[in-house]
Design an enzyme around this catalytic site. Structure first.
Site, PDB file in Angstrom:
ATOM      1  N   HIS A  49      -3.603  -5.297   0.222  1.00 30.72           N
ATOM      2  CA  HIS A  49      -3.104  -5.751   1.530  1.00 30.72           C
ATOM      3  C   HIS A  49      -3.103  -7.283   1.610  1.00 30.72           C
ATOM      4  CE1 HIS A  49      -2.780  -1.907   3.787  1.00 30.72           C
ATOM      5  NE2 HIS A  49      -3.596  -1.505   2.822  1.00 30.72           N
ATOM      6  N   GLU A 108      -1.544  -9.147   3.570  1.00 34.22           N
ATOM      7  CA  GLU A 108      -1.495  -9.631   4.961  1.00 34.22           C
ATOM      8  C   GLU A 108      -2.879  -9.935   5.515  1.00 34.22           C
ATOM      9  OE1 GLU A 108      -1.162  -6.543   3.944  1.00 34.22           O
ATOM     10  OE2 GLU A 108      -1.535  -5.048   5.518  1.00 34.22           O
ATOM     11  N   CYS A 125       0.824  -1.211   0.000  1.00 33.03           N
ATOM     12  CA  CYS A 125       0.000   0.000   0.000  1.00 33.03           C
ATOM     13  C   CYS A 125       0.860   1.263   0.000  1.00 33.03           C
ATOM     14  CB  CYS A 125      -0.984  -0.042   1.174  1.00 33.03           C
ATOM     15  SG  CYS A 125      -2.321   1.148   0.978  1.00 33.03           S
TER      16      CYS A 125
END
Ligand code: MN
Length: 244
Positions: free
Chosen positions: A218, A220, A114
């Site tokens: 993202h 994660e 990001c």
């Protein structure tokens, strides 16, 4: 060539006073988990270090992970302030810009998430949309925390013969989208590795570098998806091969 079995992955952090701290704390915890599950040892890189200490720490790390967070100071890419800007931290900008430039100079593996994609672009001379509303015909990209894993609102088309294409092994991915800024003029040192359907850049790579990839989404937050885990695994695998 030396093989490091437990590569040290430096992870950048947001400042304590970031207005979005609660969300960023949660994302950081997921990034730490992602690095560990991929076989790396996560090392948080604090803000406020002297350049000497930061350089010494950088030299010991086998790879870097640049995390999401607040906006970069638009003065860094020659733009005026904008009402939509938030979470600007001069100390974070200074720390991460130094690390990104050292990554390029040293050929050290790095992955950006990001803000990390925006950082790569600014570090190497590119510019940003201070708010995605500046991009004609933009889709909605700024979804809230509720959409981290529950919603993948747009696809990204992946460019062939990129590190990203090699890692995910697919021409397109459905991704989450939690950003209100994006790359505008892409720095000459970078190549675009993925775009959203509205043309916005969603991934870039440093040309001629063994592994320096940054994505606008993202991964994660999507640890159950193998193609997203492969981004962490790719970083750790590259970091495991350190120059002798
Ligand atoms: Mn997006």
């Amino acid at each position: 060539m030396m093989i490091t079995t437990l590569p040290l992955i430096g992870i950048t952090v947001h400042p304590d006073d970031d207005p979005d701290r609660a969300n960023l704390d949660r994302l950081l915890a997921q990034i730490v988990q992602g690095v560990e599950r991929a076989g790396g040892a996560p090392v948080l890189v604090p803000l406020g270090l002297s350049e000497t200490t930061l350089r010494g720490l950088f030299a010991r790390l086998d790879g870097l992970l640049f995390t999401g967070g607040g906006d970069m100071d638009p003065a860094l890419y020659g733009a005026e302030p904008h009402p939509a800007l938030g979470g600007v931290s001069g100390e974070r900008d200074r720390t991460e810009l130094a690390l990104a430039r050292w990554v390029a100079a040293a050929g050290k593996p790095a992955f950006g998430i990001c803000r990390g994609a925006q950082l790569f672009n600014v570090a190497f001379g590119g510019t940003l949309y201070r708010d995605i509303s500046e991009h004609p015909g933009a889709l909605r990209h700024a979804y809230g925390a509720e959409a981290e894993s529950a919603l993948r609102p747009h696809a990204v088309q992946i460019e062939e013969e990129t590190t990203l294409a090699r890692l995910v092994g697919r021409p397109a991915l459905e991704v989450n989208s939690l950003h209100h800024q994006a790359l505008r003029q892409v720095a000459p040192a970078l190549r675009v590795a993925a775009r959203a359907p509205d043309g916005l850049v969603e991934a870039v790579e440093l040309i001629g570098h063994p592994f320096a990839l940054a994505v606008q989404w993202h991964p994660e937050c999507l640890p159950d998806l193998p193609e997203q885990r492969r981004l962490f695994e790719g970083l750790v695998a590259a970091a495991r091969l350190t120059g002798a």
